[in-house]
Design a protein around this motif. Structure first.
Motif, short mmCIF file in Angstrom:
data_model
loop_
_atom_site.label_atom_id
_atom_site.label_comp_id
_atom_site.label_asym_id
_atom_site.label_seq_id
_atom_site.Cartn_x
_atom_site.Cartn_y
_atom_site.Cartn_z
N THR A 21 0.85 -1.19 0.00
CA THR A 21 0.00 0.00 0.00
C THR A 21 0.88 1.24 0.00
N ASP A 22 1.31 1.62 -1.19
CA ASP A 22 2.23 2.73 -1.37
C ASP A 22 1.93 3.34 -2.73
N PRO A 23 1.80 4.67 -2.83
CA PRO A 23 1.50 5.26 -4.13
C PRO A 23 2.54 4.94 -5.20
N ASP A 24 3.79 4.70 -4.78
CA ASP A 24 4.83 4.35 -5.76
C ASP A 24 4.59 2.99 -6.39
N ALA A 25 3.80 2.13 -5.71
CA ALA A 25 3.51 0.80 -6.24
C ALA A 25 2.21 0.77 -7.04
N MET A 26 1.50 1.91 -7.09
CA MET A 26 0.22 1.97 -7.79
C MET A 26 0.47 2.30 -9.26
N PRO A 27 -0.15 1.57 -10.20
CA PRO A 27 0.03 1.89 -11.62
C PRO A 27 -0.39 3.32 -11.94
N ASP A 28 0.34 3.96 -12.85
CA ASP A 28 0.06 5.34 -13.21
C ASP A 28 -1.31 5.52 -13.85
N ASP A 29 -1.86 4.47 -14.47
CA ASP A 29 -3.12 4.62 -15.19
C ASP A 29 -4.35 4.43 -14.31
N VAL A 30 -4.15 4.28 -12.99
CA VAL A 30 -5.29 4.19 -12.07
C VAL A 30 -5.89 5.58 -11.91
N ASP A 31 -7.20 5.69 -12.13
CA ASP A 31 -7.89 6.98 -12.08
C ASP A 31 -8.51 7.26 -10.72
N ILE A 32 -8.89 6.22 -9.99
CA ILE A 32 -9.50 6.39 -8.67
C ILE A 32 -9.04 5.26 -7.76
N VAL A 33 -8.84 5.62 -6.49
CA VAL A 33 -8.44 4.64 -5.48
C VAL A 33 -9.55 4.55 -4.45
N PHE A 34 -10.04 3.35 -4.22
CA PHE A 34 -11.02 3.10 -3.16
C PHE A 34 -10.28 2.59 -1.93
N SER A 35 -10.48 3.26 -0.80
CA SER A 35 -9.74 2.93 0.41
C SER A 35 -10.64 2.29 1.45
N SER A 36 -10.21 1.12 1.94
CA SER A 36 -10.91 0.47 3.05
C SER A 36 -9.91 0.18 4.17
N LEU A 37 -8.95 1.07 4.33
CA LEU A 37 -7.89 0.89 5.32
C LEU A 37 -8.41 1.16 6.73
N PRO A 38 -7.82 0.53 7.75
CA PRO A 38 -8.07 0.98 9.12
C PRO A 38 -7.72 2.46 9.24
N SER A 39 -8.45 3.17 10.09
CA SER A 39 -8.29 4.63 10.14
C SER A 39 -6.86 5.05 10.48
N SER A 40 -6.19 4.29 11.36
CA SER A 40 -4.82 4.66 11.73
C SER A 40 -3.88 4.58 10.53
N VAL A 41 -4.12 3.59 9.67
CA VAL A 41 -3.31 3.45 8.46
C VAL A 41 -3.74 4.48 7.41
N GLY A 42 -5.05 4.67 7.27
CA GLY A 42 -5.55 5.63 6.31
C GLY A 42 -5.04 7.03 6.58
N GLU A 43 -5.00 7.41 7.84
CA GLU A 43 -4.52 8.75 8.21
C GLU A 43 -3.09 8.98 7.74
N ALA A 44 -2.29 7.91 7.78
CA ALA A 44 -0.89 8.03 7.38
C ALA A 44 -0.70 7.91 5.88
N VAL A 45 -1.52 7.10 5.22
CA VAL A 45 -1.26 6.72 3.82
C VAL A 45 -2.09 7.51 2.82
N GLU A 46 -3.36 7.79 3.12
CA GLU A 46 -4.24 8.42 2.12
C GLU A 46 -3.70 9.76 1.61
N PRO A 47 -3.17 10.65 2.49
CA PRO A 47 -2.61 11.91 1.96
C PRO A 47 -1.48 11.69 0.98
N ASP A 48 -0.70 10.63 1.16
CA ASP A 48 0.39 10.34 0.21
C ASP A 48 -0.16 10.04 -1.18
#
Length: 345
Positions: free
Chosen positions: A68-95
């Motif tokens: 779960t890292d934006p660098d590992a996400m393909p460039d052609d992804v247009d939308i990301v759906f997040s179902s992360l635990p809130s503690s992880v989401g708080e750290a990762v979603e802004p990235d």
């Protein structure tokens, strides 16, 4: 045109429901799945303990899960759906947002931030305009949209209908929430069988705050929260899916049962693929809705209301929604559909 979608936190209960919604979706195609570092490199079949009655779609089962890292996400992804635990989401979603991805998130972090749209498309689609404020303030090329808590989303549509008809002054709610709302490992069998738990950590505050933001007014720059007083008591009961809630309201204008039923039935859905034609189903039977009988109505996306009664100063009613469908995965997909319709993808 098909929109490429990634799911971050794809192996959990909500992630699995997202796959259920998105795999046959007319507008979205799943092209990326992420999970914990321990699962990175595995196929989805190997990484996920599949808990849904439908089988894993074969094309999804053979996809490789990444970290779960934006660098590992393909460039052609247009939308990301997040179902992360809130503690992880708080750290990762802004990235992800900083990296240019538009994120439709079910995680609880950031829901009441002033520049983050918290939306139920049938109720407050105009709040999506907060994304212009968000991008200006945070300098993101991407964007972050939230759906509310599963217990909040159950009561807010009927509250919105009643507010539109009569005006709301106060709301009191007592919930009977299914164990799936805590995740697969959230409540053990020894805790919940032959039992009820009269406390769900943080749930009351979520209902009391999120509902007021959802019912608030957006003026193009900020959301003014609704000034109704909201009080919540949240309880876990041994049902698998479907949150049942008992709600009492104080209204500004006199409210009759007949007018309240009509207001709920007339409250419109959204012109989006996952929104039911009739958002609120009103039961005449006094013993409905019930979780086992009514949670799957309209693919689990309808809100069921019953037991409407006049009280001194307002109305009492019961409401029900499928907590992992309408209350989680389906809500995120609806927000994704709204983002697409409004030109953010």
């Amino acid at each position: 045109m098909t929109v490429n979608a990634g799911i971050i936190g794809a192996t959990g209960a909500v992630g699995q429901r997202l796959i259920q919604f998105l795999d046959p979706h007319p507008d979205f195609e799943i092209t990326a799945l992420t999970a914990s570092d321990a699962s990175a490199g595995d196929t989805y079949r190997e990484a996920a303990k599949w808990r849904i009655s439908m089988p894993i779609p074969e094309d999804i089962a053979e996809m490789t899960v990444t970290e779960t890292d934006p660098d590992a996400m393909p460039d052609d992804v247009d939308i990301v759906f997040s179902s992360l635990p809130s503690s992880v989401g708080e750290a990762v979603e802004p990235d992800f947002c900083e990296a240019g991805y538009v994120v439709s998130s079910n995680s609880s972090n950031g829901r009441t931030d002033p520049d983050v749209p918290l939306t139920i498309p049938e109720v407050n689609a105009d709040h999506i305009g907060l994304l212009e404020v968000q991008r200006d303030e945070r300098g993101w090329d991407g964007a972050l949209v939230k759906n509310p808590n599963c217990s909040t989303i159950t009561m807010v549509p009927p509250l919105a209908a009643l507010d539109e008809a009569f005006g709301l002054e106060a709301v009191t709610v007592s919930t009977l929430q299914a164990v799936s709302g805590a995740g697969y490992s959230g409540v053990t069998s020894m805790e919940i069988i032959d039992n009820a738990i009269p406390h769900i950590g943080g749930e009351e505050k979520k209902m009391e705050t999120e509902s007021r933001k959802l019912l608030g007014a957006f003026d193009g720059a900020e959301v003014s929260w609704h000034d109704a007083r909201v009080y919540a008591s949240c309880n876990r009961i041994p049902t698998l899916d479907g949150h049942l809630e008992n709600v009492w309201t104080d209204t500004e204008a006199d409210a009759t049962v007949a007018d309240a039923k009509e207001a709920c039935r007339a409250y419109s859905g959204a012109d989006l693929p996952s929104s039911p034609d009739r958002l609120i189903h009103v039961f005449e039977e006094p013993d409905r809705p019930q979780p086992r009988l009514d949670r799957d109505r309209d693919n689990g996306m309808a809100i069921a209301v019953g037991g409407l009664q006049e009280t001194e100063g307002g109305l009492q009613f019961n409401c029900l929604a499928h907590n992992t469908m309408r209350g989680a995965a389906g809500a995120s997909v609806l927000n994704g559909e709204l983002l697409l319709t409004e030109g953010y993808l």
